[in-house]
Motif scaffolding. Structure first.
Motif, PDB file in Angstrom:
ATOM      1  N   GLU A 214       1.111  -0.979   0.014  1.00 31.08           N
ATOM      2  CA  GLU A 214       0.100  -0.557   0.241  1.00 31.08           C
ATOM      3  C   GLU A 214       0.605   1.869  -0.080  1.00 31.08           C
ATOM      4  OE1 GLU A 214      -2.610  -0.278   3.249  1.00 31.08           O
ATOM      5  OE2 GLU A 214      -4.408  -1.449   2.331  1.00 31.08           O
ATOM      6  N   GLU A 215       1.623   1.519   1.119  1.00 32.20           N
ATOM      7  CA  GLU A 215       3.221   2.270   1.127  1.00 32.20           C
ATOM      8  C   GLU A 215       3.601   2.607  -0.467  1.00 32.20           C
ATOM      9  OE1 GLU A 215       5.195   1.545   3.886  1.00 32.20           O
ATOM     10  OE2 GLU A 215       4.480   2.623   5.432  1.00 32.20           O
ATOM     11  N   LYS A 216       3.820   1.640  -1.219  1.00 31.55           N
ATOM     12  CA  LYS A 216       4.322   1.554  -2.625  1.00 31.55           C
ATOM     13  C   LYS A 216       3.282   1.700  -3.615  1.00 31.55           C
ATOM     14  CE  LYS A 216       7.315  -1.539  -5.849  1.00 31.55           C
ATOM     15  NZ  LYS A 216       7.741  -2.774  -5.848  1.00 31.55           N
ATOM     16  N   PHE A 217       2.159   2.197  -3.973  1.00 26.38           N
ATOM     17  CA  PHE A 217       1.611   2.463  -4.726  1.00 26.38           C
ATOM     18  C   PHE A 217       0.847   3.589  -3.759  1.00 26.38           C
ATOM     19  CE2 PHE A 217      -2.723   3.033  -5.148  1.00 26.38           C
ATOM     20  CZ  PHE A 217      -3.747   3.042  -6.439  1.00 26.38           C
ATOM     21  N   SER A 218       1.105   4.089  -2.663  1.00 19.51           N
ATOM     22  CA  SER A 218       1.069   5.550  -2.862  1.00 19.51           C
ATOM     23  C   SER A 218       2.377   6.009  -3.007  1.00 19.51           C
ATOM     24  CB  SER A 218       0.641   5.711  -1.646  1.00 19.51           C
ATOM     25  OG  SER A 218       0.872   7.185  -0.701  1.00 19.51           O
ATOM     26  N   THR A 219       3.124   5.824  -3.034  1.00 19.80           N
ATOM     27  CA  THR A 219       4.395   6.127  -3.321  1.00 19.80           C
ATOM     28  C   THR A 219       4.233   6.164  -5.191  1.00 19.80           C
ATOM     29  OG1 THR A 219       5.739   5.762  -1.953  1.00 19.80           O
ATOM     30  CG2 THR A 219       6.748   6.930  -3.716  1.00 19.80           C
ATOM     31  N   PHE A 220       4.127   5.415  -5.751  1.00 25.36           N
ATOM     32  CA  PHE A 220       3.983   5.926  -7.326  1.00 25.36           C
ATOM     33  C   PHE A 220       2.360   6.301  -7.429  1.00 25.36           C
ATOM     34  CE2 PHE A 220       5.710   1.047  -7.938  1.00 25.36           C
ATOM     35  CZ  PHE A 220       6.578   1.861  -7.481  1.00 25.36           C
ATOM     36  N   VAL A 240      -6.436  11.933  -5.675  1.00 26.00           N
ATOM     37  CA  VAL A 240      -6.422  12.424  -6.282  1.00 26.00           C
ATOM     38  C   VAL A 240      -4.417  12.485  -6.581  1.00 26.00           C
ATOM     39  CG1 VAL A 240      -8.266  13.319  -7.526  1.00 26.00           C
ATOM     40  CG2 VAL A 240      -6.692  14.998  -6.127  1.00 26.00           C
ATOM     41  N   ASN A 241      -4.017  12.662  -7.380  1.00 25.17           N
ATOM     42  CA  ASN A 241      -2.249  12.664  -7.254  1.00 25.17           C
ATOM     43  C   ASN A 241      -1.929  13.996  -7.709  1.00 25.17           C
ATOM     44  OD1 ASN A 241      -2.597  12.703  -9.824  1.00 25.17           O
ATOM     45  ND2 ASN A 241      -0.810  11.200  -9.563  1.00 25.17           N
ATOM     46  N   SER A 242      -0.660  14.702  -7.475  1.00 20.12           N
ATOM     47  CA  SER A 242      -0.337  15.874  -7.045  1.00 20.12           C
ATOM     48  C   SER A 242      -0.156  15.771  -9.542  1.00 20.12           C
ATOM     49  CB  SER A 242       0.977  15.999  -7.167  1.00 20.12           C
ATOM     50  OG  SER A 242       2.510  15.072  -7.854  1.00 20.12           O
ATOM     51  N   GLY A 243      -0.007  15.145 -10.155  1.00 20.20           N
ATOM     52  CA  GLY A 243      -0.360  14.781 -11.228  1.00 20.20           C
ATOM     53  C   GLY A 243      -1.528  15.674 -11.702  1.00 20.20           C
ATOM     54  N   CYS A 244      -2.502  15.004 -11.271  1.00 18.66           N
ATOM     55  CA  CYS A 244      -4.078  15.437 -11.338  1.00 18.66           C
ATOM     56  C   CYS A 244      -4.459  17.035 -10.906  1.00 18.66           C
ATOM     57  CB  CYS A 244      -5.130  14.646 -10.438  1.00 18.66           C
ATOM     58  SG  CYS A 244      -6.846  15.123 -10.859  1.00 18.66           S
ATOM     59  N   GLU A 245      -3.309  17.680  -9.922  1.00 22.16           N
ATOM     60  CA  GLU A 245      -3.428  18.552  -9.321  1.00 22.16           C
ATOM     61  C   GLU A 245      -2.801  20.322 -10.450  1.00 22.16           C
ATOM     62  OE1 GLU A 245      -3.849  19.642  -5.110  1.00 22.16           O
ATOM     63  OE2 GLU A 245      -2.332  17.887  -5.183  1.00 22.16           O
ATOM     64  N   GLN A 246      -1.643  19.481 -10.590  1.00 19.56           N
ATOM     65  CA  GLN A 246      -0.977  19.852 -11.690  1.00 19.56           C
ATOM     66  C   GLN A 246      -1.944  20.213 -13.263  1.00 19.56           C
ATOM     67  OE1 GLN A 246       2.815  18.697 -12.118  1.00 19.56           O
ATOM     68  NE2 GLN A 246       3.116  19.233  -9.693  1.00 19.56           N
ATOM     69  N   TYR A 247      -2.075  19.319 -13.845  1.00 20.84           N
ATOM     70  CA  TYR A 247      -2.577  19.173 -14.536  1.00 20.84           C
ATOM     71  C   TYR A 247      -4.008  20.164 -15.426  1.00 20.84           C
ATOM     72  CZ  TYR A 247      -4.676  16.986 -19.375  1.00 20.84           C
ATOM     73  OH  TYR A 247      -4.951  16.902 -21.265  1.00 20.84           O
TER      74      TYR A 247
END
Length: 552
Positions: A214-220, A240-247
């Motif tokens: 889960e930690e690995k998935f969260s990191t990815f 959502v991930n940071s890429g979603c916020e930036q996009y």
């Protein structure tokens, strides 16, 4: 006889009766002597009868009392013996249950923790050699853990403890984790602690592995530059991930908890669209989205089902293909324009060729002298060759312009264009239903092979297509029963310009197949027919069931 005597002697009534008879036989002589003595002491017969009768009744009462006393003694003794037997049997059963239990069990004295009972599993767990004598204290290592965990302080107040998780090092298995349960019991008249252990080492390892993943998935998840969203089964955005916020140029708190179709970005792609994708077993879809700043971009939405803490969620990945898509559109538009230009140019050239051919034929009728007549014949033949080449460019102008697709050879061979060539020829198709990933012009490849058989095979009556595995690859074999190809010509048949007519047929067949890395070779024999082997690489062919074809 002895066993019957012992049984009769131990039975309460019989045993008591036996004692009474023996007692009566012992007392009878004394009673007789007393009766004789009374005759000398009492002269009066009435007094003598009264004395002897009273004495007899007293003796009889003594005998009866003895009978009853012995009866109840033997009865109590038998009950006690039966109870002791039951206790022994129960104790033996309990001992066997404890000894053969699949988990470690230890019974220790309450005051000093010395071992009273230790089963096989406990010996394996705590002792380096399970055959060692256990008349000693429990492992100091174990006792230190119990004291550290304040287990000894907890047990007296509660009298029992369940699911007390501890870990400790063993000499045979290293560090293990156990779930410990203990009760204060009465063991053979003294207070003791009954302790059972359940090995949870595998469970702890599994929990740690799950946590690690889960930690690995969260990191990815957070490091992937592409926009990623996790949706609930109701379509609400959970993460959502940071890429979603930036996009999208939005903050996380502006997206979380909202439904997918509440965002203007996905106004045309909602939970119903995801459900439809799942039902049609598609994992991605190409669409056009509008960003908050009004910019429209082409994207591919990839859908995956994931499990988080045993709950199914939807993972939505957004792949931006806007630049690629716009370049493809521009190339497609340019190709369309070139196609139109080619069509117009080809039409104009054919018109000019028609003029050359018409005037050439008129001149041919007017001129009968050599070498002029021969020159006009060469001009007409050249015009015919140009016409054939131009027509060929019309057929192959779309070569490589379209994406490869999955195609069934058997279905292609049933199309009217190929069927029209097989009026007097028997066609044998593969039994397997296999699709090949090839250029859409695969139909033209098969058409040309059949056309070559009809044109040059001279006596072809049978054409057979079959599949054969070659390691990880697949070979599609095309055979006929015509005159075949001369051995000296085989190395040149795929060369541009070689052969009759234009010499482009087999050359273009090879070029079309090479677009998806399919190779073609010829292994037939002269006078027995041609045999073309098309080797299809692994990953570019698949077996398709009838059910799958029906669904598609």
């Amino acid at each position: 006889m002895k066993e019957r005597w012992n049984t009769w002697r131990k039975e309460p009534v019989s045993g008591a009766f036996l004692i009474s008879i023996l007692f009566a036989l012992i007392l009878f002589p004394y009673w007789w002597l007393l009766d004789q003595w009374s005759r000398t002491f009492f002269i009066d017969h009435v007094t003598q009868f009264t004395f002897t009768s009273t004495t007899f009744i007293v003796v009889l009462a003594i005998i009866d009392s003895t009978f009853l006393i012995r009866y109840y003694q033997i009865l109590q003794k038998n009950k006690l013996a039966h109870a002791m037997n039951e206790i022994c049997e129960n104790a033996e059963n309990c001992r066997a249950m404890v000894e053969n239990a699949p988990f470690p069990i230890i019974v220790t004295k309450y005051l000093d923790n010395s071992i009273l009972v230790m089963n096989k599993e406990a010996k394996i767990l705590f002792l380096e050699n399970p055959e060692d004598n256990v008349e000693k204290k429990i492992s100091e290592e174990f006792l230190s853990i119990i004291k550290t965990e304040h287990f000894s302080d907890t047990l007296p107040g509660k009298k029992q403890v369940f699911g007390y998780e501890i870990s400790f090092d063993t000499k045979t298995r290293g560090t293990i984790y156990t779930s410990l349960s203990a009760n204060v019991i009465d063991f053979l008249g003294e207070r003791a602690i009954f302790t059972a252990f359940v090995d949870i080492t595998d469970r702890i390892a599994l929990e740690r592995e799950i946590l690690r993943r889960e930690e690995k998935f969260s990191t990815f998840f957070h490091e992937v530059p592409n926009p990623l969203l996790i949706l609930s089964d109701t379509g609400h955005i959970l993460e959502v991930n940071s890429g979603c916020e930036q996009y999208f140029g939005l903050k996380k708190e502006d997206i979380i908890t909202k439904k997918l179709d509440e965002l203007i970005i996905f106004s045309e792609f909602n939970q119903d669209s995801i459900t439809q994708l799942k039902e049609t077993k598609l994992s991605s879809i190409e669409t056009l989205i509008e960003l908050p700043d009004g910019q429209k971009r082409y994207v591919i939405l990839h859908i995956r089902l994931i499990s988080i803490r045993n709950i199914t969620h939807t993972l939505l990945l957004i792949q931006d293909i806007d630049e690629i898509k716009r370049v493809q559109n521009a190339i497609s538009q340019a190709n369309n324009q070139l196609s139109i230009l080619n069509s117009i140019t080809r039409h104009d050239i054919l018109n000019r060729i028609m003029i050359i051919t018409s005037f050439g034929q008129l001149l041919e009728k007017k001129i009968s002298d050599e070498p002029e007549k021969r020159w006009i014949s060469i001009i007409l033949q050249s015009a015919e060759d140009i016409h054939t080449l131009i027509d060929f460019t019309r057929q192959y102008q779309d070569l490589g312009l379209h994406e490869p697709k999955w195609q069934d050879v058997s279905e292609i061979m049933q199309k009217s264009g190929i069927r029209s060539l097989l009026s007097d020829i028997s066609l044998h198709l593969p039994d397997e239903s296999i699709e090949i990933y090839a250029d859409p012009m695969l139909e033209k490849v098969l058409y040309n092979l059949v056309d070559n058989s009809v044109r040059h095979g001279e006596r072809v009556t049978d054409i057979t297509l079959s599949y054969k595995k070659n390691g990880d690859n697949l070979v599609l074999r095309y055979e006929d029963n015509g005159i075949g190809i001369d051995e000296k010509d085989k190395k040149n048949i795929f060369t541009k310009g070689f052969g009759k007519n234009t010499g482009l047929g087999l050359f273009l067949i090879r070029e079309i197949l090479s677009l998806t890395n399919i190779t073609i070779t010829e292994h037939g024999e002269k006078d027995t027919g041609v045999r073309f082997d098309m080797k299809i690489p692994s990953g570019t062919f698949r077996t398709v069931t009838k059910e799958a074809k029906t669904e598609s």
